[in-house]
Scaffold this active site. Sequence first.
Site, mmCIF file in Angstrom:
data_model
loop_
_atom_site.group_PDB
_atom_site.id
_atom_site.type_symbol
_atom_site.label_atom_id
_atom_site.label_comp_id
_atom_site.label_asym_id
_atom_site.label_seq_id
_atom_site.Cartn_x
_atom_site.Cartn_y
_atom_site.Cartn_z
ATOM 1 N N MET A 96 32.260 -13.323 11.877
ATOM 2 C CA MET A 96 33.010 -12.439 10.990
ATOM 3 C C MET A 96 34.358 -13.097 10.657
ATOM 4 O O MET A 96 34.405 -14.277 10.387
ATOM 5 C CB MET A 96 33.169 -11.051 11.602
ATOM 6 C CG MET A 96 31.840 -10.323 11.792
ATOM 7 S SD MET A 96 31.001 -10.041 10.201
ATOM 8 C CE MET A 96 29.591 -9.083 10.699
ATOM 9 N N SER A 97 35.454 -12.358 10.672
ATOM 10 C CA SER A 97 36.718 -12.918 10.189
ATOM 11 C C SER A 97 37.372 -13.914 11.123
ATOM 12 O O SER A 97 38.371 -14.527 10.749
ATOM 13 C CB SER A 97 37.705 -11.787 9.863
ATOM 14 O OG SER A 97 37.325 -11.148 8.664
#
Length: 375
Positions: A96-97
């Site tokens: 993800m981020s």
Amino acid sequence: MDQPTEAELPPADHGNWHIRPHSTWAFQHVREIVPVADIANDAARAAPFPTGLAGLDLAELQQLTRTDALVVMHKGRVVHEFYDGGMTAHTPHILMSATKSVVGLVAGTLHGAGLLDVDSPLSDTVPELARTAFEGATVRHLLDMRTGVVMDPQALEAYRAATGWDPLPPGAPPPDLRRFFETTTATHEPHGGPFRYTSANTDLLGLVMERVAGQPFATIASERLWAPMGAEDPAYITVDARGAARCTGGLCATARDLARVGWMVLQQGHAADGRVVVPAGWIDDTWHGGDAEAWRQGEFAAGFAGMAMRYRSGWYVVDDAPGMLFAMGIHGQHLFVDPRSELVIAKLSSQNQPIDAIATARTLRAVGAIRRALA
């Protein structure tokens, strides 16, 4: 009536893959759901870290934060390693981020090679951005989340569709990130202001890097970071309909190799064999650059109240002693780098909520507890 087990549920698909309980399986099998590009390692350079388990009791943290993988490194040795939910030491998991922090290091390699001018306007490299919301912004603004771009609901919907992460209405032509950035209806405030977390910034950074290097992002990442770093396994990254990488959150890698990223940062950009992967000047700037006032005025400061912080080149910088860098992604993805304690922690998870303040606070407290236990 008994609830079905995860094994009895319908399989994850394009519409539910980031929703629990499907996410536990899907976060480890992203390539089976959306298009991806491979990031090759170099098996000849891979050198597994020595292991010396330290008897850390992290069972409660692992259970309460739905941990799929946890690797703790101390002074160059793996002192704790845990896998659950079907994970193994060689299973890639979406970051993800936390992807943004790795992408920031790739940018550093291009900057060190003289290919990426972080202070130049984006439109110098990508003329198509003239007369869009990103006109006047620089590469540094993208890296530090300081563009003034404001995504209204219409722009957000168009951006999400362009990433390829969600299904489109039947018969709809597949949009893509390049087309989104060239035609975005987003508005903007002055660039260079307070920290404003806009995921599109890092996707655009990926396109800028592809333009200056003349290669797909996956190739750049492989040749300049993943292979020379000594990654033990290949990684991969999700791509849109035209092959542009989702640099804001699509990287999938093993917990061990994520820990290797952290150890390389701790070693001032050097791989385990001593070769320079990321210039030391870029690592030093990540530690000491950035604008503390931009963070204090930004939208995340309240969520980390009481912590002296900055954001630089995709990394969260904690100035409170002993000092720490960390990467963070939704659903519980983390990488912590603490040079004073010679400590690296890679944690991959499938938490229920995208943003879980309680789980994040529990994880941050655990970092401190691990640091004290190993002191």
